[in-house]
Structures are given as C-alpha cells and as structure tokens.
Design a protein around this motif. Structure first.
Motif, mmCIF file in Angstrom:
data_model
loop_
_atom_site.group_PDB
_atom_site.id
_atom_site.type_symbol
_atom_site.label_atom_id
_atom_site.label_comp_id
_atom_site.label_asym_id
_atom_site.label_seq_id
_atom_site.Cartn_x
_atom_site.Cartn_y
_atom_site.Cartn_z
ATOM 1 N N GLN A 1 -3.508 4.011 2.226
ATOM 2 C CA GLN A 1 -2.246 3.455 1.718
ATOM 3 C C GLN A 1 -1.768 2.342 2.655
ATOM 4 O O GLN A 1 -2.449 1.338 2.809
ATOM 5 C CB GLN A 1 -1.209 4.560 1.567
ATOM 6 N N CYS A 2 -0.617 2.535 3.293
ATOM 7 C CA CYS A 2 -0.034 1.464 4.110
ATOM 8 C C CYS A 2 -1.015 0.910 5.142
ATOM 9 O O CYS A 2 -1.268 -0.298 5.192
ATOM 10 C CB CYS A 2 1.228 1.974 4.793
ATOM 11 N N GLU A 3 -1.589 1.795 5.948
ATOM 12 C CA GLU A 3 -2.437 1.321 7.038
ATOM 13 C C GLU A 3 -3.729 0.704 6.510
ATOM 14 O O GLU A 3 -4.321 -0.160 7.148
ATOM 15 C CB GLU A 3 -2.731 2.455 8.027
ATOM 16 N N GLY B 1 0.808 -1.224 0.000
ATOM 17 C CA GLY B 1 0.000 0.000 0.000
ATOM 18 C C GLY B 1 0.835 1.265 0.000
ATOM 19 O O GLY B 1 0.300 2.365 -0.157
ATOM 20 N N CYS B 2 2.143 1.121 0.178
ATOM 21 C CA CYS B 2 2.999 2.311 0.236
ATOM 22 C C CYS B 2 3.596 2.578 -1.137
ATOM 23 O O CYS B 2 4.295 1.734 -1.678
ATOM 24 C CB CYS B 2 4.118 2.107 1.259
ATOM 25 N N PRO B 3 3.330 3.762 -1.693
ATOM 26 C CA PRO B 3 3.812 4.060 -3.053
ATOM 27 C C PRO B 3 5.334 4.021 -3.196
ATOM 28 O O PRO B 3 5.829 3.914 -4.301
ATOM 29 C CB PRO B 3 3.288 5.477 -3.325
ATOM 30 N N LEU C 1 4.541 5.856 13.622
ATOM 31 C CA LEU C 1 5.830 5.254 13.938
ATOM 32 C C LEU C 1 6.923 5.796 13.015
ATOM 33 O O LEU C 1 8.053 6.029 13.434
ATOM 34 C CB LEU C 1 5.737 3.722 13.845
ATOM 35 N N GLU C 2 6.545 6.001 11.774
ATOM 36 C CA GLU C 2 7.511 6.557 10.823
ATOM 37 C C GLU C 2 7.926 7.960 11.278
ATOM 38 O O GLU C 2 9.099 8.314 11.294
ATOM 39 C CB GLU C 2 6.862 6.613 9.437
ATOM 40 N N ARG C 3 6.934 8.733 11.661
ATOM 41 C CA ARG C 3 7.202 10.072 12.170
ATOM 42 C C ARG C 3 8.080 10.012 13.411
ATOM 43 O O ARG C 3 9.022 10.780 13.556
ATOM 44 C CB ARG C 3 5.859 10.737 12.501
HETATM 45 S S1 SF4 Z 1 3.247 6.804 5.813
HETATM 46 FE FE1 SF4 Z 1 5.205 5.903 5.199
HETATM 47 S S2 SF4 Z 1 4.754 3.772 4.862
HETATM 48 FE FE2 SF4 Z 1 2.797 4.841 4.853
HETATM 49 S S3 SF4 Z 1 2.421 5.312 2.724
HETATM 50 FE FE3 SF4 Z 1 3.459 7.072 3.611
HETATM 51 S S4 SF4 Z 1 5.624 6.703 3.202
HETATM 52 FE FE4 SF4 Z 1 4.593 4.765 2.899
#
Ligand code: SF4
Ligand SMILES: Cc1cc2nc3c(=O)[nH]c(=O)nc-3n(C[C@H](O)[C@H](O)[C@H](O)COP(=O)(O)OP(=O)(O)OC[C@H]3O[C@@H](n4cnc5c(N)ncnc54)[C@H](O)[C@@H]3O)c2cc1C
Ligand SMILES: Cc1cc2nc3c(=O)[nH]c(=O)nc-3n(C[C@H](O)[C@H](O)[C@H](O)COP(=O)(O)OP(=O)(O)OC[C@H]3O[C@@H](n4cnc5c(N)ncnc54)[C@H](O)[C@@H]3O)c2cc1C
Ligand code: SF4
Ligand code: FES
Lengths: 461, 273
Positions: free
Chosen positions: A98-100, A53-55, A117-119
């Motif tokens: 997307q990802c989630e 789901g992550c571009p 978590l990325e943040r």
């Molecule tokens: S938050 Fe991070 S993992 Fe999720 S879509 Fe954006 S870049 Fe990808």
C-alpha cells in the motif's frame, strides 16, 4: 537536509529467543529520536505517490513533516482526520503493498517507514495527550450497525461524530472483531484496541454485545425498532476446510478456533483462564496468509517445538505481510513451501501426522500466478500432533439466510454499489470482509467510512 | 450483566435458573440454546433454553454440574448476575404436526427435551415420554411432562423408580407392544442417543437427536463444533443442534467431546483447591 540512508531506521524489537516465550508485543516502537530520524527520510514529494497507495488517503507527507519537526501531537491530529485507528493500522497494514509500496524512496533502498511513523504518532498521542473525545449533540436519527469489527466501529464512529444515535450489535461478548479474537497480542496489544473502542463509546456509540443479528433480532426488526438505516459489517468469519481425510480428528483446528481460544478466551493463561487449548510438540499450519503466520507463531509461544507452515505455492506468493513472514522465520517457524497436504493421519482418534505432496509451479492461472501442480511420487509424512487449517474464511451465511431482499454473490459476499456501499435492500449498507471476502483492516475501515457518508446523505435527503 | 431471577435445586447435581435476557426471550424457540459466561474471565458454555417467558423477558436453563464452569454457575444465587448470555443460538427444532411422537430424555437431557414436547402438545400432537436417570433423584421434570404427555415412562439404573434398566429397554418394549410413533426425539448422553438410534433405525422410525459438541462462539465462526452428518461436515451451532439421528457419526462425536478431558480435570482441581 533529508536523511539519505537507504535503510529504514531499524525497529527496536524483542529478541526472537525471548519473545517466543511470551505474548508481549514483538515490535517495540520508535523512540522520539528514531522517529525524527526516520521522518527525515521523507522527500515531501509534491505528487504524493504514497497517498495513492493508502486506501483511506492519510495525508502522509504532511504528518511526516510534523514528526520531523518534533510536532508529534500535530502529526497525530493530521492522521486521524482520515484514519480513526492509526495505532492499529500502523501495526497491521500491509504497508509494502500500500503506502510504502508507492514510496519513491523504495525505488533505490527501503521506502520510508510510513507505518512505523503512523504508529509512533498514535502511541505518542495516547501516552502523552489527555483524551478529549466528546459526545456530539444528537440529531435524533438512529442507525444500527451489525458487528463491532473495524468496518462497523469506523462506520459507527463517523456517524456519531455527525450526531447520529448509533447502536452496534455484536455477537461475541467483546467488541473488536478480528482485532480481538484473531490477531494475537504479540502483534496488536488488546489494551490498545480496547482504548480505541472506548474512544468510540465516548462519541456516544452504544455497543450491545451478545446479540447475534439474524437470531437475536433480524435486520427487518431493527427497522421496526426505529432504526432508519443499517450497516452490516459482520466480517468473513466462516472457516474453510480442505475436505481431506482426517480433518475431524482430535488435534485438528480451524485457525479461527485456535486463535479465538488463545486470544479472546486467553487459553494461553490456562488454567488461570478456564478455556483449554491443545498444542502438540509438532504443529503443522496449512496456509500462507497472516492468519497462518499468527497461528504458527502462537503455537510456538504455547510451547510447540517444531512448527511448520505448509504452503502450496512459493514464498513470493505468500499473501502474509512481509514483516510477519520475516518475524516467523526469526522465531524458528519452518517453511514447507510448494507442499500440499493430502490427508491427516490418526491413531485412536488423535492426529499423528500429515501426509503431504511436493508441488511444482506450472502454467499461470487466471490470477496470473503460476499454478502449483503435484509432483508424482513425492509424498511424504510430516509427523505432527496438531494441524491448524488457515486456508481462508468466507462470510457467515446467517444474515443472508435471515434477510429477505439482500443480494449476495454465490460465494456468500453481500453485493453493494461501490460508491455508496448500498445493498439491494433499502437503507441497508454493508462493508468490510462481508463484502470483499477476507481482506484487510484498512479496507474494512475505508468501507465503513464510505458507508457512513452515504448514510448521512441518504438520511438528509 | 444479566440478573438471575430464581434458582431451584432439582437434585444433587442438577439445578435450574431463570435469567433475565430480553433479546433472547423475545425470539427464542424450542431447540435453541444460549452461550453464557459466568464471570469476567469465564469460559463460554452452551446450555439449552429449557423454557422461556416472553412477558417477563426471561429464559430458564437447567444445567448439570459436571465441571469447572457449571460449578461456578452453581455458586450463583437468585439476585446475583452473570457476565454474559448470548442467544438464541442454533436452529429451532423442526416440529411436525404428527399423530404421535415419543420423547426420550436421559438425565439432564430431559431439560432440552421439555420445550420441544411442550410445543408439540400445544400443536395437538399426542406425546409419550420416557425419562431415564441413574436413580429416582436423577429423573427430572417428571411432573411438568405429566401435565402435557399422555404417558410418561420412567427407567432408572437401580430400579428406584419405574423400570429397572435403560430407556432403550422401555423403547423396545413399547415398539414390540405395537405402539406406533411417527417420530422419536431423543436427547441425552451420546451413548444413549446412539443406542436409541440403533433401535429406531431397525424399526424405520425417524429420529431426531440434539448434539452437544464442544463449542466456543456458537455463531459458526470457529468450526470447533463440527460433526459429521450423512458424511458431510456440519457446524452444530448453526446447522443444528438437532440432526437426523440415523445420519450422525456418533463415534466421532464422542471422541471429539473427550478432547479436553485432562485439562478439564486440571481446571476443576483449581476450583476445589
Ligand atoms: S499504514 Fe497508514 S498510510 Fe499506510 S496504508 Fe495503512 S493507514 Fe494508510
Ligand atoms: C488471524 C488474522 C490476522 C489478520 N491479520 C491482518 C493484518 O495483519 N493486517 C490486516 O490489514 N488485516 C489482517 N487480517 C484481516 C482483517 O482482520 C480483516 O480484514 C478485518 O478485521 C475485517 O473487518 P470487518 O469489520 O469487516 O470484520 P471483522 O473484523 O471480522 O468483524 C466482524 C464482527 O462482526 C461480528 N458479527 C458477525 N456476525 C454477526 C451477526 N450476525 N450479528 C452480530 N455481530 C456479528 C463478529 O463477531 C465480529 O466481531 C487478519 C485476519 C485474521 C483472521
Ligand atoms: C447445544 C448444547 C446444549 C447444551 N445444553 C445443556 C443443558 O441444557 N444442560 C446441561 O447440563 N448441559 C448442556 N450442555 C452441555 C454443557 O454445555 C456442558 O456440560 C458444559 O459446557 C460443561 O462445562 P464445565 O466447565 O462445567 O465442564 P467441563 O469440565 O469443562 O466439561 C465437562 C464436559 O462437558 C463438555 N464440554 C466442556 N466444555 C464445553 C463447551 N464449551 N461446549 C460444549 N460442551 C462442553 C465436554 O464434553 C466435557 O467433557 C449443552 C451443550 C451444547 C453444545
Ligand atoms: S512517497 Fe515516500 S518520500 Fe515521497 S512523500 Fe511519500 S513517504 Fe515521503
Ligand atoms: S461453536 Fe464455533 S462454529 Fe460452532
């Protein structure tokens, strides 16, 4: 043992009563303990549905595993292999789609807070690790990039890492694109964007501000100057208007103008900053995307008492990030759904109200969404002094008007080959909103990255 | 940062500056403008390119001190720098190889008029010019116009130089005397351009005006500079600033230009206090 809680660890936030009186960031970020706790919700799925789901294919389970183990620096290093701007994406990506949106934990309960978590990893790294970005040895080949938004910055950064001499030409006095002039401070602190841009500069990228390509210099002239390839990342900055009566009255803004005045020109600090902005007691914002939410929440912070979002479909169809809709409601923004503006009313040249009509959902249209149709006789007047139009943007026509051989769609987007981002003009590439129309930060970055790879291959053929 | 090479005081409220700006000097054409910021927290203000020198890589601006930012600018001297200058912006003027053209410059409007008239004269067009001002001190660039024009007429409100009255009086007189112009180019306050257009419309003389709505980016991004021309919305920064004066909705322009009246006042008090 994974943490089987159905809910994400809540995000610490500024209280909604306090935050509507300031421009500081709303979401405060996880503490180390909270981050570890949330990371433990990840099941480390072998097939990694989240990554699909992550571009930009951030290795999600891998970085989350490091956070769970308390290895925050390692987590960051894993993310930046694929995503140069994690502090930004973690804050503004539409994670839910997307990802989630793909996370298995989301089937029953809430998905893992991947964005949060990325943040966290990015913020931790910035705060605790000395930045060691170094300039790479140059290979003598020169590339020009048009526009210093996420697409252009990413493309430039990637190329610089490979040794190219890259110059970005930016029309405004500040690089960053929408990250600087569009998305407000309370959602994306400008200091953070500035730091990311500084890192790109440290890679050796030159940024020439105040250069409007098409006027100050043309694409063809860039080649004459010795650039061997050009990447166009000029975004979709041309605001759309509705074409209704009263749109030119004093007090009607395009969201771009309203947000640029407040963000880039710091009108919220008037008169310390000399650029003024006008906000009435009652404000109507037309539209249902991120831009509309940002404009509405900015108006509230600038002192408006009643702020309405006027949107012609229902809440499910709103394209804004879920979190923004949620935050907007918490802040007292009033949603006028299934409502469409008919005309803007004025007195002595100033806005006094907006006539609206109620809508109901009819048959599904080409996009599969049920088309809103006006309910006869349901007209009403919303008393407002300010109207902000946030119904979308299209690419600025300047570059296509001044560049021969550059094919574009009828709506203005530049046509590219999807695999390489190559345009119809030799050695010219394009990506981001100028290709897709108004989209997302992460898609713009993905396009910049793809183009950098293709440019590298081309120039080494 | 961009260096100011020279500065000249033209009258008590109008000044000229020559600024080093390589990208702009290389490609600019008459009719185009720049947007500058005096200092780091400065406002973006548009000013017409009054002249340029491609070899020395400079552009000349002539500005009237009307408020906060122009006052700040006026505090800079030759040798100082300004924070930003972007351009050239806007479309170059469409100058046609007519037989005879009349230029009308009201006050500081003579500055943006000058490069257009200069280009026309270089193209071999015969040009006359009417310059207007409150008093004789407010008539600027007269000598420079005399070098390139056949006739230069002056009108001042108090009659301290030339005709006592408005530029439009002179315009009417010239037309009535039988002078024939293929086009009129009028640049100055909106009320003046509006009045000129009312006359030239009657005599069917095509008239170009240069609009100066409030701008921010100057790149077509904010929509703040929108004007109605021929019933359609145009962005003056990219579709103009020159437009067919007979199609412009001047009332709307004037109203939109007053949008920040109160705030501008607050700002200026800050500077003086
Ligand atoms: S938050 Fe991070 S993992 Fe999720 S879509 Fe954006 S870049 Fe990808
Ligand atoms: C208010 C707002 C809120 C948003 N919120 C989100 C969000 O929460 N999440 C999300 O993912 N996306 C969001 N978006 C969308 C996202 O910001 C854009 O999709 C993204 O910025 C596009 O990146 P880009 O690099 O293609 O273009 P931009 O960011 O638009 O950058 C283009 C740059 O090019 C410059 N430029 C343009 N023309 C020229 C020229 N001729 N010469 C030189 N320079 C030029 C511009 O000045 C600008 O700096 C939002 C957009 C807005 C407006
Ligand atoms: C395309 C264009 C070309 C111009 N060329 C010249 C020129 O060659 N010489 C000259 O003296 N003036 C010119 N102007 C007008 C000049 O930009 C304004 O006088 C200046 O911005 C005033 O700023 P201030 O802070 O000093 O005054 P303020 O007190 O802020 O404003 C005084 C008046 O100036 C106008 N104004 C304010 N801000 C802006 C803005 N951002 N953009 C446009 N107008 C504004 C408003 O009508 C306002 O009422 C031009 C304007 C435009 C749009
Ligand atoms: S889908 Fe969710 S639980 Fe599975 S690896 Fe990705 S983030 Fe972890
Ligand atoms: S000044 Fe912003 S669109 Fe013209």
């Amino acid at each position: 043992m994974p943490n089987m809680s159905l809910k994400k660890v809540p995000m610490p936030e500024q209280d909604s009563k306090i935050r509507t009186k300031n421009f500081s960031e709303v979401a405060l970020g996880y503490t180390e303990e909270q981050a570890v706790e949330e990371a433990l919700r990840c099941l480390q799925c072998k097939h990694k549905p989240c990554v699909k789901g992550c571009p930009v294919n951030v290795p999600i389970p891998e970085f989350i595993k490091e956070i769970a183990a308390g290895e925050f620096k390692k987590a960051y290093e894993i993310i930046v292999r694929e995503n140069r701007l994690p502090a930004i994406c973690g804050r503004v990506c539409p994670q839910e789609s997307q990802c989630e949106g793909n996370c298995v934990r989301g089937i029953k309960g809430e998905p893992v807070g991947i964005g949060r978590l990325e943040r966290f990893a990015a913020d931790y790294y910035m705060k605790n690790v000395k930045n060691d970005v170094k300039e790479v040895e140059k290979n003598g080949k020169r590339v020009a990039v048009v526009g210093a938004g996420p697409a252009g910055l990413t493309c430039a950064g990637e190329l610089a890492k490979m040794g190219y001499e890259v110059t970005i030409f930016e029309a405004l006095h500040t690089p960053g694109g929408v990250l600087m002039y569009g998305i407000p401070e309370f959602r994306l602190p400008k200091a953070l964007v500035e730091r990311e841009i500084e890192n790109i500069r440290k890679l050796g990228v030159k940024i020439e501000t105040n250069v409007l390509v098409g006027r100050s210099i043309t694409i063809d002239e860039l080649f004459e100057e010795g650039y061997q390839a050009v990447f166009i990342g000029s975004g979709a900055g041309l605001p759309k208007f509705m074409g209704i009566e009263g749109e030119n009255l004093n007090g009607v803004y395009a969201a771009n103008e309203f947000l640029t005045r407040s963000n880039l020109m710091k009108a919220y600090d008037f008169p310390n900053s000399p650029t003024p902005i006008k906000v009435g007691k009652n404000v109507a914002v037309i539209g249902g995307g991120n831009v509309a939410m940002d404009a509405a929440r900015t108006a509230k912070r600038l002192g408006a008492e009643n702020v309405y979002i006027v949107y012609r479909r229902s809440e499910e169809e709103m394209p804004a990030r879920l979190e923004e809709i949620h935050h907007a409601k918490e802040e007292g923004i009033q949603m006028k759904l299934l409502t469409n503006p008919v005309r803007i009313l004025g007195k002595e040249g100033w806005v006094t109200g907006m006539e609206c009509i109620e809508m109901e959902l009819g048959e599904p249209d080409a996009s599969g969404r049920r088309r809103p149709v006006p309910k006869a006789g349901s007209e009403f007047i919303l008393p407002v002094e300010t109207v902000i139009i946030a119904i979308g943007q299209t690419p600025n026509p300047l570059i296509r008007q001044t560049t021969e051989g550059l094919d574009t769609h009828s709506w203005g987007g530049i046509i590219v080959k999807e695999e390489t981002m190559e345009t119809s003009k030799e050695n010219v590439y394009a990506g981001g909103d100028v290709v897709t129309g108004a989209a997302t930060v992460i898609l713009a970055m993905g396009a910049g990255k793809k183009a950098a790879k293709a440019i590298h291959e081309r120039l080494n053929k | 940062m961009y260096r100011i090479l020279s500065k000249k005081i033209l009258n008590e409220t109008v000044q000229l500056m020559e600024i080093e700006a390589p990208y702009i000097a290389r490609r600019c054409e008459p009719g185009q403008f720049v947007i500058l910021r005096v200092d780091e927290n400065g406002e973006r203000i548009p000013l017409t390119i009054a002249d340029y020198d491609r070899e020395r890589k400079t552009v000349t601006i002539i500005y009237q001190i009307v408020g906060y930012s122009t006052k700040k600018l006026s505090q800079k001297e030759a040798g100082d720098t300004i924070q930003d200058i972007a351009g050239p912006l806007g479309k170059p003027s469409e100058l046609k190889k007519h037989k005879r053209v009349l230029g009308i410059g009201g006050g500081v409007g003579a500055a943006p008029l000058y490069p257009q008239i200069k280009k026309l004269s270089e193209m071999g067009v015969n040009v006359d010019v009417i310059l207007g001002g409150r008093t004789k001190e407010y008539v600027i660039l007269e000598d420079k116009f005399r070098e390139i024009c056949q006739n230069v007429y002056i009108a001042t409100d108090d009659g301290s130089r030339g005709h006592r009255g408005l530029v439009t009086d002179v315009l009417t007189k010239l037309i009535e005397e039988g002078k024939e112009y293929d086009e009129v180019i009028a640049i100055g306050p909106l009320v003046m351009m509006k009045a000129v257009c009312a006359i030239t419309r009657e005599y069917h003389i095509p008239t170009s005006v240069s609009l100066n709505p409030i701008m921010i980016d100057g790149t077509g991004m904010c929509g703040g500079c929108r004007v109605t021309v021929g019933g359609k919305i145009k962005f003056a920064c990219v579709d103009g600033p020159d437009f067919d004066g007979h199609l412009v909705d001047f009332e709307e322009c004037m109203r939109r230009q007053r949008m920040y009246k109160e705030e501008e006042h607050v700002c200026l008090i800050g500077l003086e206090g």
